[in-house]
Design a protein around this motif. Structure first.
Motif: not given
Length: 68
Positions: A57-67
């Motif tokens: 639908r057009g959303y893009a991955d910005v990044g991820s955070t992992e603890n």
């Protein structure tokens, strides 16, 4: 309109796995929904399905955070 959608996998206190979705307009807190699954692979499958749908639908991955 500028919107955001966040997907997170997290463990519950009872050992289940939840998919937490947050969405709304950028600059607001948005709305949240949590769906809990008894099996981790079910939650991962739903997470991947939702991510694929949002990318389509057009959303893009910005990044991820992992603890750690």
């Amino acid at each position: 309109m500028r919107r955001f959608h966040t997907l997170v996998l997290q463990q519950t206190l009872f050992g289940d796995t939840s998919v937490v979705r947050t969405w709304g307009r950028i600059g607001t807190f948005g709305q949240s929904m949590m769906e809990t699954f008894g099996q981790t692979h079910e939650a991962e499958s739903e997470f991947c399905r939702l991510a694929r749908t949002k990318r389509h639908r057009g959303y893009a991955d910005v990044g991820s955070t992992e603890n750690g």
